[in-house]
Design a protein around this motif. Structure first.
Motif, PDB file in Angstrom:
ATOM      1  N   ASP A  26      34.935  65.787   7.078  1.00  0.00           N
ATOM      2  CA  ASP A  26      33.766  66.401   6.445  1.00  0.00           C
ATOM      3  C   ASP A  26      34.127  67.849   6.138  1.00  0.00           C
ATOM      4  O   ASP A  26      34.165  68.684   7.032  1.00  0.00           O
ATOM      5  CB  ASP A  26      32.566  66.308   7.386  1.00  0.00           C
ATOM      6  CG  ASP A  26      31.305  66.905   6.793  1.00  0.00           C
ATOM      7  OD1 ASP A  26      31.328  67.338   5.623  1.00  0.00           O
ATOM      8  OD2 ASP A  26      30.292  66.943   7.507  1.00  0.00           O
ATOM      9  N   LYS A  32      28.832  64.060   5.268  1.00  0.00           N
ATOM     10  CA  LYS A  32      29.464  63.085   4.388  1.00  0.00           C
ATOM     11  C   LYS A  32      30.960  63.339   4.439  1.00  0.00           C
ATOM     12  O   LYS A  32      31.405  64.472   4.255  1.00  0.00           O
ATOM     13  CB  LYS A  32      28.969  63.222   2.942  1.00  0.00           C
ATOM     14  CG  LYS A  32      27.524  62.902   2.746  1.00  0.00           C
ATOM     15  CD  LYS A  32      27.134  63.078   1.296  1.00  0.00           C
ATOM     16  CE  LYS A  32      25.662  62.843   1.088  1.00  0.00           C
ATOM     17  NZ  LYS A  32      25.258  63.117  -0.291  1.00  0.00           N
ATOM     18  N   GLU A  33      31.717  62.296   4.676  1.00  0.00           N
ATOM     19  CA  GLU A  33      33.158  62.465   4.776  1.00  0.00           C
ATOM     20  C   GLU A  33      33.822  62.417   3.411  1.00  0.00           C
ATOM     21  O   GLU A  33      33.399  61.671   2.532  1.00  0.00           O
ATOM     22  CB  GLU A  33      33.748  61.363   5.667  1.00  0.00           C
ATOM     23  CG  GLU A  33      33.295  61.472   7.108  1.00  0.00           C
ATOM     24  CD  GLU A  33      33.861  60.366   7.963  1.00  0.00           C
ATOM     25  OE1 GLU A  33      33.935  59.215   7.503  1.00  0.00           O
ATOM     26  OE2 GLU A  33      34.230  60.669   9.114  1.00  0.00           O
ATOM     27  N   GLU A  34      34.841  63.226   3.265  1.00  0.00           N
ATOM     28  CA  GLU A  34      35.673  63.217   2.069  1.00  0.00           C
ATOM     29  C   GLU A  34      37.050  62.677   2.451  1.00  0.00           C
ATOM     30  O   GLU A  34      37.477  62.815   3.594  1.00  0.00           O
ATOM     31  CB  GLU A  34      35.833  64.625   1.475  1.00  0.00           C
ATOM     32  CG  GLU A  34      34.596  65.175   0.799  1.00  0.00           C
ATOM     33  CD  GLU A  34      33.544  65.716   1.743  1.00  0.00           C
ATOM     34  OE1 GLU A  34      32.360  65.624   1.397  1.00  0.00           O
ATOM     35  OE2 GLU A  34      33.890  66.218   2.819  1.00  0.00           O
ATOM     36  N   TRP A  58      38.404  63.156  -2.556  1.00  0.00           N
ATOM     37  CA  TRP A  58      37.528  62.108  -3.067  1.00  0.00           C
ATOM     38  C   TRP A  58      36.287  62.005  -2.186  1.00  0.00           C
ATOM     39  O   TRP A  58      36.337  62.237  -0.987  1.00  0.00           O
ATOM     40  CB  TRP A  58      38.258  60.763  -3.060  1.00  0.00           C
ATOM     41  CG  TRP A  58      39.454  60.751  -3.928  1.00  0.00           C
ATOM     42  CD1 TRP A  58      40.722  61.173  -3.606  1.00  0.00           C
ATOM     43  CD2 TRP A  58      39.521  60.330  -5.285  1.00  0.00           C
ATOM     44  NE1 TRP A  58      41.570  61.027  -4.675  1.00  0.00           N
ATOM     45  CE2 TRP A  58      40.850  60.506  -5.720  1.00  0.00           C
ATOM     46  CE3 TRP A  58      38.587  59.813  -6.181  1.00  0.00           C
ATOM     47  CZ2 TRP A  58      41.274  60.189  -6.999  1.00  0.00           C
ATOM     48  CZ3 TRP A  58      39.007  59.493  -7.452  1.00  0.00           C
ATOM     49  CH2 TRP A  58      40.332  59.681  -7.854  1.00  0.00           C
ATOM     50  N   ARG A  59      35.179  61.611  -2.816  1.00  0.00           N
ATOM     51  CA  ARG A  59      33.921  61.379  -2.115  1.00  0.00           C
ATOM     52  C   ARG A  59      33.298  60.134  -2.733  1.00  0.00           C
ATOM     53  O   ARG A  59      33.445  59.899  -3.930  1.00  0.00           O
ATOM     54  CB  ARG A  59      33.014  62.590  -2.301  1.00  0.00           C
ATOM     55  CG  ARG A  59      31.630  62.416  -1.728  1.00  0.00           C
ATOM     56  CD  ARG A  59      30.740  63.580  -2.075  1.00  0.00           C
ATOM     57  NE  ARG A  59      31.076  64.724  -1.218  1.00  0.00           N
ATOM     58  CZ  ARG A  59      30.642  65.947  -1.440  1.00  0.00           C
ATOM     59  NH1 ARG A  59      29.907  66.215  -2.494  1.00  0.00           N
ATOM     60  NH2 ARG A  59      30.953  66.925  -0.634  1.00  0.00           N
ATOM     61  N   GLU A  61      30.216  58.290  -4.150  1.00  0.00           N
ATOM     62  CA  GLU A  61      28.869  58.481  -4.699  1.00  0.00           C
ATOM     63  C   GLU A  61      28.352  57.086  -4.978  1.00  0.00           C
ATOM     64  O   GLU A  61      28.766  56.448  -5.943  1.00  0.00           O
ATOM     65  CB  GLU A  61      28.911  59.364  -5.931  1.00  0.00           C
ATOM     66  CG  GLU A  61      29.320  60.783  -5.569  1.00  0.00           C
ATOM     67  CD  GLU A  61      29.207  61.772  -6.716  1.00  0.00           C
ATOM     68  OE1 GLU A  61      28.688  61.408  -7.783  1.00  0.00           O
ATOM     69  OE2 GLU A  61      29.658  62.914  -6.533  1.00  0.00           O
TER      70      GLU A  61
END
Length: 133
Positions: A26, A32-34, A58-59, A61
């Motif tokens: 995070d 929210k983890e990336e 990257w995340r 969505e």
């Protein structure tokens, strides 16, 4: 390669450990983890793999992975420092001046990313291919 479940990301496959590093964390404290993937654009010698590096973040969505490099400018400052060192240190063995155009290209992309632009390194990779051919 990761899969995503309610409990977060789970590593499925780790790619080329010596030239890439992938971690899930995070980065901005939003719970929210990336996915942070740092890699070399060249698999030549060790020195080249260490100098010709890039990082993609990257995340998810929804269920779609989205590259969000520009949201984390602090992650690119260390790359700029690496590129500055590569361009100014004269006693590299072997001589890395051959790669200066690629290092300058990567540095430019990192600086633009720090200024909130979403950059990729495709043009740097193309320059490298042209240099090697």
């Amino acid at each position: 390669v990761y899969s995503y479940t309610d409990s977060g990301f789970r590593l499925i496959l780790e790619l080329v450990k010596d030239s890439s590093l992938t971690e899930v964390r995070d980065l901005d404290g939003d719970i929210k983890e990336e996915i942070v993937h740092e890699y070399s654009i060249a698999g030549l010698g060790r020195l080249e793999r260490d100098l010709l590096r890039w990082k993609d973040i990257w995340r998810l969505e929804g269920e779609t992975p989205v590259r969000v490099n520009n949201l984390f400018p602090q992650e690119y400052k260390s790359l700029v420092n690496l590129y500055n060192l590569a361009l100014t240190k004269k006693e590299w063995i072997p001589d890395v001046s051959f790669y200066y155009p690629i290092i300058r290209c990567l540095k430019e992309k990192a600086e633009l990313t720090i200024k909130n632009n979403l950059m990729d390194v495709e043009s740097c990779f193309n320059k490298l291919e042209a240099l090697l051919n």
